[in-house]
Enzyme design. Structure first.
Site, mmCIF file in Angstrom:
data_model
loop_
_atom_site.group_PDB
_atom_site.id
_atom_site.type_symbol
_atom_site.label_atom_id
_atom_site.label_comp_id
_atom_site.label_asym_id
_atom_site.label_seq_id
_atom_site.Cartn_x
_atom_site.Cartn_y
_atom_site.Cartn_z
ATOM 1 N N GLU A 76 11.130 19.366 -5.156
ATOM 2 C CA GLU A 76 9.756 19.770 -5.491
ATOM 3 C C GLU A 76 8.990 20.327 -4.283
ATOM 4 O OE1 GLU A 76 6.004 17.341 -7.235
ATOM 5 O OE2 GLU A 76 7.979 16.622 -7.839
ATOM 6 N N ASP A 77 9.176 19.698 -3.113
ATOM 7 C CA ASP A 77 8.308 19.995 -1.965
ATOM 8 C C ASP A 77 8.977 20.731 -0.811
ATOM 9 O OD1 ASP A 77 6.279 18.743 -3.312
ATOM 10 O OD2 ASP A 77 6.541 16.816 -2.332
#
Length: 706
Positions: A76-77
């Site tokens: 996600e990051d």
């Protein structure tokens, strides 16, 4: 803040050295991936995944869950994708990480839709591997513990979502420790002032209660020792959120709630549970109706315990829970209890009651998800199924079925099987016929009567409460509406094409493709559905097909549409003029509703004909129309005792139902009665009007046409 070395040391108590090495390797990988990233509090980002893994280690989760916890924000990051994780740590860990990751590439119209779609994605991953939700709950727990650095409105939004979805999921999976901590943290974030005041009040009464708790504890302990029952007795304290909820729901003061003393007795066998129950019932008097046996009939989440309420010294109410040590572990940690994965071995869900029930719940969620129209509808149905209260009813063969409190026979039918729900027509409760809408009580025996030709009734949505039932009924209605819309659209388009000596089948592939391109639609079915639902005029579609690109006016040589029954989702009957079989009628296409049928002389129809002539369709009745149709009557009568009852009797004798009745007094001697009846056709209506007209007090009977 912990460190990877401290965590590794803790893991030596239950994991193999090579598994601990894999967990450490995933930590160093995450540390490198998140390098330079910091949390709102200013700490290095990697402290978050490390804390999530530590929460899972307290539950003795397996090494793959801990690795997924370390890596859960990497996709996600950071720039790292799922395939890279799969290469490094194996497909299982990559799937777990992907299941926990939010959808970041898609733009959503609203925050609610985004959250709902993320929940749908997580559900699909849970169906493959239940550990996804355990990693997610641990992630959410650490986020709730560290909400301090966020803006107040964001704190409240996250806390509300946690309270609506994640705390109930923890309860559903029997993870009581996590549920209670999540609820208290949410309470603190949403109502900080109330939380502080309640916490201070609890702290101040704790000292006063200590002596009474010790007295009761000693009395119970001595009685169990005397009866030679080996047991541990501890005083139980309610958590803040449950105190707050009881104050609100039961309208009780803090003092009234704190006047109840709660204890937990843990023993080493099921037999000892029942012996301990008999022992304390001899010590203090039990309150009738307050005993619950969750050992014989466990809760939906696998929770097992005996519950009883006693009257202690000086009338003090005492709540007691009695269970084995194993049940206690299950009550606090749910499906995470006993989750000691062996290397590369699958855990058999049948080995433990909690796992089997968790798997069943996830399968039900999956079925709801497949039948939901969109993610928002899915999450609405899923939330219904997260209600903590339940009733337990029996099938005719004695199998127990768990349902949400307030469930009906239709909910029961869908819980047994979707096909049983779709075809149910009646039910027997405790061997007596009962309405399908009757709410079920625990302990009742329910038998569903089915018919192959029966279909779900849209009215069931007014009383069913389980997510599975609601999703299945809505799914059927959507499919039914779609097929009816396509059929009606085909009839309307055929009707509009006929003046040009054309038909749908006669259209060439080239004409069809050109038509779909002009309408910007993928398939002919979709186009016919839009025509059937009134979203697109059949005339405007014909304009694309004809060479002159115009229609020269309607010819009289095409057959009108035929109405053969009163039921249908895309043909409805106007409430302004109440058309019935035998009336001369016409119809207009209304966006989203399909065709609305009016009497030919209706003022509203005349207005639509002037404004949108293309939306008007020729329509007629079949020779034999099935069903009942509402019709409005106005009856002027001289006031007389019992006249309404006499009218109702005459109507009933003619086999008609009264849908609505309204009486308006005109003066002391006269009144006007407005009736809405359900009739078969004009002839049926004429017979009813004739029977009403011969009543002595009736002055005039008219049919309301607008």
């Amino acid at each position: 803040m912990g460190s990877i070395e401290k965590l590794s040391q803790h893991l030596t108590s239950y994991l193999e050295p090579h598994q601990i090495d894999l967990v450490k390797r995933s930590y160093y990988y995450a540390e490198q991936a998140h390098e330079g990233q910091r949390r709102r509090s200013g700490e290095p980002y990697v402290t978050h995944p490390l804390s999530v893994a530590s929460i899972l280690s307290e539950m003795h989760m397996d090494h793959q869950s801990l690795m997924a916890a370390m890596l859960h924000d990497v996709i996600e990051d950071t720039a790292i994708n799922k395939s890279a994780l799969s290469t490094q740590f194996g497909e299982t860990v990559a799937d777990l990480v992907d299941g926990v990751s939010k959808l970041t590439q898609i733009e959503f119209e609203s925050q609610a839709e985004k959250e709902a779609e993320n929940f749908r994605k997580m559900t699909l991953a849970m169906a493959k591997d239940i550990r996804v939700i355990l990693v997610k709950l641990s992630d959410r727990l650490h986020n709730m513990r560290t909400l301090g650095a966020l803006r107040p409105e964001k704190k409240r939004r996250i806390a509300r979502q946690t309270l609506e979805i994640y705390a109930p999921i923890a309860a559903r999976l029997g993870m009581n420790d996590i549920r209670m901590e999540l609820e208290d943290l949410c309470f603190q974030a949403i109502y900080p002032m109330r939380f502080r005041r309640l916490a201070a009040a609890l702290k101040s009464v704790r000292g006063n209660r200590k002596e009474i708790v010790e007295t009761i504890q000693t009395a119970i302990g001595n009685r169990l020792d005397r009866d030679i029952i080996d047991a541990a007795v501890i005083g139980r304290e309610k958590h803040l959120y449950s105190i707050y909820q009881k104050m609100r729901s039961k309208k009780k003061s803090f003092k009234e709630i704190m006047d109840v003393y709660a204890f937990r007795i843990t023993v080493n066998s099921v037999d000892a549970c029942y012996r301990a129950l008999g022992s304390i019932h001899n010590l203090f008097k039990p309150i009738p109706g307050e005993f619950k046996d969750y050992i014989a009939i466990p809760k939906v989440n696998g929770y097992q315990s005996l519950h009883t309420v006693l009257v202690g010294l000086n009338g003090i109410p005492i709540e007691v829970q009695i269970r084995t040590d194993e049940m206690d572990g299950m009550a606090n940690q749910g499906i995470a209890a006993h989750w000691l994965y062996k290397a590369d071995e699958e855990l058999d869900d049948g080995d433990h009651i909690g796992h089997a029930r968790a798997r069943k719940w996830v399968q039900d969620l999956l079925e709801i998800q497949q039948q939901a129209g969109n993610s928002l509808e899915f999450i609405e149905n899923a939330k219904i199924d997260l209600f903590p209260d339940e009733v337990y009813v029996f099938t005719p063969k004695g199998k127990i079925v768990e349902l949400p409190a307030g469930a009906t026979a239709v909910d029961f039918a869908y819980a047994v099987h979707t096909d049983v729900g779709d075809h149910c027509i009646a039910c027997r409760i405790n061997d007596r016929m009962a309405p399908l809408s009757r709410q079920l009580q625990s302990g009742e025996r329910v038998k569903i009567i089915t018919s192959e030709v029966a279909e779900p009734n849209p009215n069931w949505l007014n009383f069913v409460i389980s997510g599975k039932a609601r999703a299945a009924i809505r799914h059927f209605m959507k499919n039914q509406r779609h097929s009816e819309s396509v059929q009606l659209g085909a009839r309307l388009l055929e009707q509009a094409l006929s003046p040009n000596q054309l038909s749908i089948e006669a259209l060439s592939d080239e004409q069809t493709q050109l038509l779909l391109a002009q309408c910007n639609l993928p398939t002919m079915d979709k186009l016919l559905e839009e025509i059937g639902l009134g979203k697109r005029s059949a005339m405007s579609v014909v304009n694309f097909v004809t060479a002159e690109n115009s229609i020269k006016g309607k010819s009289a040589n095409y057959a009108p549409l035929v109405i053969d029954n009163s039921d249908g989702m895309v043909i409805s009957f106007a409430r302004c003029c109440h058309p019935i079989p035998g009336d001369t009628v016409a119809a207009h296409a209304s966006s989203g509703k399909g065709l609305v049928v009016h009497q030919e002389g209706c003022r509203n129809l005349a207005e639509i004909r002037n404004k949108k002539p293309d939306s008007i369709s020729s329509i007629t009745w079949a020779d034999h129309v099935q069903g009942e149709f509402p019709v409005a009557l106005k009856v002027e009568v001289a006031s007389e005792r019992g006249i309404i009852a006499s009218m109702a009797t005459r109507i009933s004798e003619q086999g008609a139902g009264i849908e609505k009745i309204q009486v308006n007094e005109r003066d002391a001697q006269n009144m006007v009665v407005q009736l809405t009846l359900n009739v078969a056709n004009r002839k049926h209506l004429a017979n009813i009007m004739r029977r009403i007209r011969v009543l002595r007090s009736v002055v005039r009977v008219n049919r309301n046409k607008n």
